[in-house]
Design a protein around this motif. Structure first.
Motif, PDB file in Angstrom:
ATOM      1  N   GLY A   1     -35.704 -30.768  17.653  1.00 16.40           N
ATOM      2  CA  GLY A   1     -34.261 -30.522  17.534  1.00 16.40           C
ATOM      3  C   GLY A   1     -33.678 -31.154  16.273  1.00 16.40           C
TER       4      GLY A   1
ATOM      5  N   ASP B   1     -40.347 -33.146  13.848  1.00 20.67           N
ATOM      6  CA  ASP B   1     -39.083 -32.718  13.235  1.00 20.67           C
ATOM      7  C   ASP B   1     -39.298 -31.575  12.239  1.00 20.67           C
ATOM      8  OD1 ASP B   1     -38.083 -34.876  14.622  1.00 20.67           O
ATOM      9  OD2 ASP B   1     -37.566 -36.063  12.853  1.00 20.67           O
TER      10      ASP B   1
ATOM     11  N   GLU C   1     -30.192 -33.201  10.510  1.00 25.32           N
ATOM     12  CA  GLU C   1     -29.298 -32.304  11.261  1.00 25.32           C
ATOM     13  C   GLU C   1     -29.801 -32.109  12.686  1.00 25.32           C
ATOM     14  OE1 GLU C   1     -27.351 -29.602   7.725  1.00 25.32           O
ATOM     15  OE2 GLU C   1     -28.767 -28.635   9.081  1.00 25.32           O
ATOM     16  N   VAL C   2     -28.848 -31.975  13.600  1.00 25.34           N
ATOM     17  CA  VAL C   2     -29.171 -31.639  14.987  1.00 25.34           C
ATOM     18  C   VAL C   2     -28.332 -30.408  15.311  1.00 25.34           C
ATOM     19  CG1 VAL C   2     -29.065 -32.403  17.397  1.00 25.34           C
ATOM     20  CG2 VAL C   2     -29.702 -34.033  15.606  1.00 25.34           C
ATOM     21  N   GLU C   3     -28.986 -29.359  15.772  1.00 27.94           N
ATOM     22  CA  GLU C   3     -28.318 -28.073  16.041  1.00 27.94           C
ATOM     23  C   GLU C   3     -27.456 -27.630  14.861  1.00 27.94           C
ATOM     24  OE1 GLU C   3     -26.401 -28.563  19.819  1.00 27.94           O
ATOM     25  OE2 GLU C   3     -28.359 -28.894  20.755  1.00 27.94           O
ATOM     26  N   GLY C   4     -28.005 -27.745  13.678  1.00 23.90           N
ATOM     27  CA  GLY C   4     -27.340 -27.228  12.486  1.00 23.90           C
ATOM     28  C   GLY C   4     -26.230 -28.095  11.926  1.00 23.90           C
TER      29      GLY C   4
ATOM     30  N   THR D   1     -32.294 -37.624  23.294  1.00 21.07           N
ATOM     31  CA  THR D   1     -31.264 -37.335  22.286  1.00 21.07           C
ATOM     32  C   THR D   1     -31.542 -38.161  21.028  1.00 21.07           C
ATOM     33  OG1 THR D   1     -29.792 -37.338  24.173  1.00 21.07           O
ATOM     34  CG2 THR D   1     -28.767 -37.072  22.023  1.00 21.07           C
TER      35      THR D   1
ATOM     36  N   THR E   1     -33.722 -31.570  12.196  1.00 22.31           N
ATOM     37  CA  THR E   1     -34.206 -30.975  10.941  1.00 22.31           C
ATOM     38  C   THR E   1     -33.710 -31.813   9.774  1.00 22.31           C
ATOM     39  OG1 THR E   1     -34.167 -28.760  11.903  1.00 22.31           O
ATOM     40  CG2 THR E   1     -34.227 -28.880   9.503  1.00 22.31           C
TER      41      THR E   1
END
Ligand code: IPD
Ligand code: CA
Ligand code: CA
Length: 267
Positions: free
Chosen positions: A79, A64, A107-110, A2, A81
């Motif tokens: 995961g 990334d 960002e993680v998952e948008g 994570t 960005t």
């Protein structure tokens, strides 16, 4: 593994500062070019700042994804960005107005989990990581609790496309008499930090790009503000609104009555 927002924030902060140092070395010839419209300017320094950030991320975070205003669109596998505006406030930079910034979000998952906005001319760094609050140079930030639009100082900005600008002018015509005053300072990222710092009560703008607000919206929300789109739309291409939750609802009402929920990139 994570991703750790605190570690991502430290990277975002270093990137924003390094790009800011580069922007301070403003050359005599800015090599100005036009992008989406003749007045949507890009300089060699916008590109150089993005190149610097991209090469640093390629070296240290090769897995990334990276999205940047000046054309970077690198898919990732981790995961995470990075969403980058290497120079927010290009028109100010062009005219030598000392109000522009570097904006870097992770960002993680948008969803943004870390964001840094570096106010280059003032040498101030605004930061936030998810759930850990917002700071300016380490000092915690809190948005205002102004609930009455009539006493709200509200920031805004305008798109580069003439059609969208005409629609924005119509909205402003209705909103201006209803608020304390309006500010148009020329850097959306810094406007959002100003909401976080209580230097503006709220902010709205139509037709923004993801990199304009990715870091600043996290900084504002971590300072107690709400960020969203007018009329329940998502933030971004339509009208984005940021203010403390009570003022948000009242400005949302005002803006909808002014037709702002129908204004976006295409006017
Ligand atoms: C612009 C600035 C401006 C906002 C525009 C943005 P740029 O970004 O943030 O304040 O009103 O919508 O496009 O072009 O200087 O990176
Ligand atoms: Ca921008
Ligand atoms: Ca930019």
């Amino acid at each position: 593994m994570t991703p750790d927002p605190v570690e991502l924030l430290s990277i975002a902060s270093d990137l924003a500062r390094s790009a800011g140092q580069l922007l301070r070395r403003r050359p005599a010839d800015l090599g100005v070019d036009a992008k989406s419209t003749p007045t949507d300017a890009v300089t060699v320094m916008d590109k150089a700042a993005e190149d610097l950030i991209l090469s640093e991320l390629t070296r240290t975070r090769p897995e990334d994804g990276v999205v940047g205003e000046e054309g970077t669109d690198r898919p990732g596998r981790s995961g995470v960005t990075w969403v980058i505006d290497p120079l927010d406030g290009t028109v100010n930079y062009l005219y030598g107005i000392p109000h522009y910034a570097v904006s870097v979000a992770a960002e993680v998952e948008g969803a943004a989990v870390a964001g840094a906005v570096y106010d280059v001319a003032r040498g101030q760094l605004y930061t936030a990581s998810i759930g850990a609050g917002a700071r300016c140079d380490g000092v915690p930030l809190r948005c205002t609790s102004q609930a009455d639009p009539a006493f709200a100082l509200v920031g805004t900005g305008f798109a580069y496309a003439a059609r969208t600008r005409a629609a924005q002018a119509q909205v402003l015509r209705s909103v201006l008499p209803e608020v304390r005053d309006i500010r148009r300072a020329g850097s959306a990222a810094l406007d959002l930090c100003a909401v976080a710092a209580g230097q503006l009560d709220g902010f709205f703008e139509a037709g923004m790009n993801h990199w304009d607000w990715a870091a600043g919206a996290l900084i504002a929300t971590e300072a107690g503000a709400r960020a969203g789109g007018v009329g329940g739309r998502p933030p971004g291409t339509w009208t984005t609104l940021v203010a403390n939750p009570v003022l948000f609802d009242r400005l949302d009402e005002l803006l909808r009555a002014a037709g702002a929920d129908r204004v976006g990139v295409e006017g």
